[in-house]
Design a protein around this motif. Structure first.
Motif, PDB file in Angstrom:
ATOM      1  N   ILE A 214     -19.701 -19.224   5.250  1.00 58.49           N
ATOM      2  CA  ILE A 214     -18.884 -19.972   5.973  1.00 58.49           C
ATOM      3  C   ILE A 214     -18.127 -21.201   5.097  1.00 58.49           C
ATOM      4  CG2 ILE A 214     -18.412 -21.573   8.010  1.00 58.49           C
ATOM      5  CD1 ILE A 214     -20.889 -20.193   9.425  1.00 58.49           C
ATOM      6  N   ASP A 216     -14.864 -22.712   5.542  1.00 56.13           N
ATOM      7  CA  ASP A 216     -13.790 -23.514   6.054  1.00 56.13           C
ATOM      8  C   ASP A 216     -13.865 -25.047   6.597  1.00 56.13           C
ATOM      9  OD1 ASP A 216     -11.860 -21.288   5.719  1.00 56.13           O
ATOM     10  OD2 ASP A 216     -13.000 -20.096   7.248  1.00 56.13           O
ATOM     11  N   LYS A 229      -7.914 -20.641  11.465  1.00 59.61           N
ATOM     12  CA  LYS A 229      -8.652 -19.467  10.802  1.00 59.61           C
ATOM     13  C   LYS A 229     -10.043 -19.732  10.448  1.00 59.61           C
ATOM     14  CE  LYS A 229      -4.156 -17.612   9.551  1.00 59.61           C
ATOM     15  NZ  LYS A 229      -3.188 -17.108   8.321  1.00 59.61           N
ATOM     16  N   THR A 231     -13.673 -18.696   9.630  1.00 56.00           N
ATOM     17  CA  THR A 231     -14.168 -17.643   9.641  1.00 56.00           C
ATOM     18  C   THR A 231     -15.589 -17.584   9.300  1.00 56.00           C
ATOM     19  OG1 THR A 231     -11.948 -16.844   8.589  1.00 56.00           O
ATOM     20  CG2 THR A 231     -14.029 -15.367   8.348  1.00 56.00           C
ATOM     21  N   LYS A 233     -18.786 -14.725   8.785  1.00 56.75           N
ATOM     22  CA  LYS A 233     -19.266 -13.531   8.399  1.00 56.75           C
ATOM     23  C   LYS A 233     -20.543 -13.074   8.835  1.00 56.75           C
ATOM     24  CE  LYS A 233     -16.629 -12.939   4.119  1.00 56.75           C
ATOM     25  NZ  LYS A 233     -15.598 -11.743   4.450  1.00 56.75           N
ATOM     26  N   ASN A 239     -15.763 -10.027   9.872  1.00 53.47           N
ATOM     27  CA  ASN A 239     -15.471 -11.411   9.972  1.00 53.47           C
ATOM     28  C   ASN A 239     -15.205 -11.459  11.634  1.00 53.47           C
ATOM     29  OD1 ASN A 239     -15.186 -11.948   7.301  1.00 53.47           O
ATOM     30  ND2 ASN A 239     -12.896 -11.265   7.210  1.00 53.47           N
ATOM     31  N   LEU A 240     -15.753 -12.704  11.900  1.00 61.19           N
ATOM     32  CA  LEU A 240     -15.331 -13.590  13.266  1.00 61.19           C
ATOM     33  C   LEU A 240     -14.616 -14.804  12.960  1.00 61.19           C
ATOM     34  CD1 LEU A 240     -17.555 -14.110  16.314  1.00 61.19           C
ATOM     35  CD2 LEU A 240     -16.036 -16.027  15.557  1.00 61.19           C
ATOM     36  N   THR A 241     -13.102 -14.826  13.304  1.00 59.04           N
ATOM     37  CA  THR A 241     -12.278 -15.888  13.149  1.00 59.04           C
ATOM     38  C   THR A 241     -11.751 -16.376  14.422  1.00 59.04           C
ATOM     39  OG1 THR A 241     -11.460 -14.575  11.212  1.00 59.04           O
ATOM     40  CG2 THR A 241      -9.756 -16.286  11.773  1.00 59.04           C
ATOM     41  N   ASN A 243      -9.388 -19.485  15.953  1.00 58.65           N
ATOM     42  CA  ASN A 243      -8.001 -20.368  15.775  1.00 58.65           C
ATOM     43  C   ASN A 243      -7.735 -21.220  17.245  1.00 58.65           C
ATOM     44  OD1 ASN A 243      -6.652 -19.972  13.462  1.00 58.65           O
ATOM     45  ND2 ASN A 243      -6.416 -17.872  13.928  1.00 58.65           N
TER      46      ASN A 243
END
Length: 260
Positions: A214, A216, A229, A231, A233, A239-241, A243
């Motif tokens: 992670i 972001d 976005k 994200t 893992k 990926n799980l994103t 928004n």
């Protein structure tokens, strides 16, 4: 205390009644650990000074805590407590060495609070050690409950704070950093800033699953928490994103506008 013998000064006095608390020469000590409580005067509801010397938090928490709650550390310094019968206020210069929660060590915490300006409490809190560096500076106005604080998270390892998830997250890796400005009042704070994730990973107990990589950030803008976005893992690099945004005015009632 907790089946251990402590020394208590023979001249000690604690008086409690409708006029408040009066303490004189009340000092507990054992093997270099001590806590002393002293009233500034015999006037009703007079301020209390509390002095700590190598005082281990476990002395109290081992008596009161449930088996699932583990808090530790050593306190040095002093605190002045005022207005005990109404709204307790305090000034302090305290250092907590190796503060731990659920066996995870956060580091050393230094807490300085003063009210040299009437009706205003200036605070400076610093967390160091364990490769962590967090600084909180600012003030709090008592009458209006207004906040004006700056939070600088230079580095905060997730492992150091995973205990606060009460076992829901384990095997944490990576660290957090970011800057925040906190204004408004205590019941409805305005938080502006960014929280950056750096190679964050952890295992979620309920899912028995690991998540990783992670990198972001989450952006706070007054009543909005924005994820762009964001994200996560899994172990197989899927990926799980996320928004969207979370809407809140007081961080208790949340509204969601998210796409996953």
């Amino acid at each position: 205390l907790n089946y251990e013998a402590w020394n208590l000064s023979e001249e000690n006095l604690l008086r409690y009644g409708k006029n408040g608390i009066y303490a004189n020469n009340f000092e507990l000590s054992k093997s270099g650990n001590s806590i002393k409580i002293q009233s500034e005067s015999e006037k009703p509801n007079a301020p209390l000074t509390v002095d700590f010397k190598n005082f281990e938090i476990e002395t109290i928490t081992n008596i009161a805590q449930k088996s699932t709650l583990e808090i530790g550390g050593k306190i040095n310094g002093n605190a002045l407590i005022k207005n005990l019968q109404k709204t307790p206020l305090f000034t302090s210069n305290l250092n907590i060495e190796n503060f731990t929660f659920k066996k995870d060590t956060l580091g050393n915490i230094n807490i300085k609070v003063d009210n040299q300006i009437a009706n205003t409490y200036n605070a400076k809190v610093e967390i160091t050690g364990q490769e962590n560096q967090v600084n909180l500076d600012g003030n709090y106005k008592v009458s209006t409950k207004n906040l004006n604080m700056s939070l600088d998270i230079v580095k905060l390892n997730l492992k150091s704070i995973q205990g606060f998830t009460f076992g829901n997250i384990t095997k944490s890796t990576g660290f957090l950093n970011g800057n925040f400005k906190i204004t408004g009042n205590s019941s409805k704070p305005n938080v502006n800033g960014e929280l950056k994730f750096n190679e964050i990973g952890f295992k979620v107990k309920q899912l028995n699953a690991k998540f990783k990589s992670i990198n972001d950030k989450i952006v706070f803008q007054n009543d909005l928490i924005n994820l762009d976005k964001f994200t996560i893992k899994d172990e197989k690099d899927n990926n799980l994103t996320i928004n969207g945004k979370i809407i809140t005015t007081d961080f208790s009632n949340l509204g969601f506008d998210l796409g996953i």
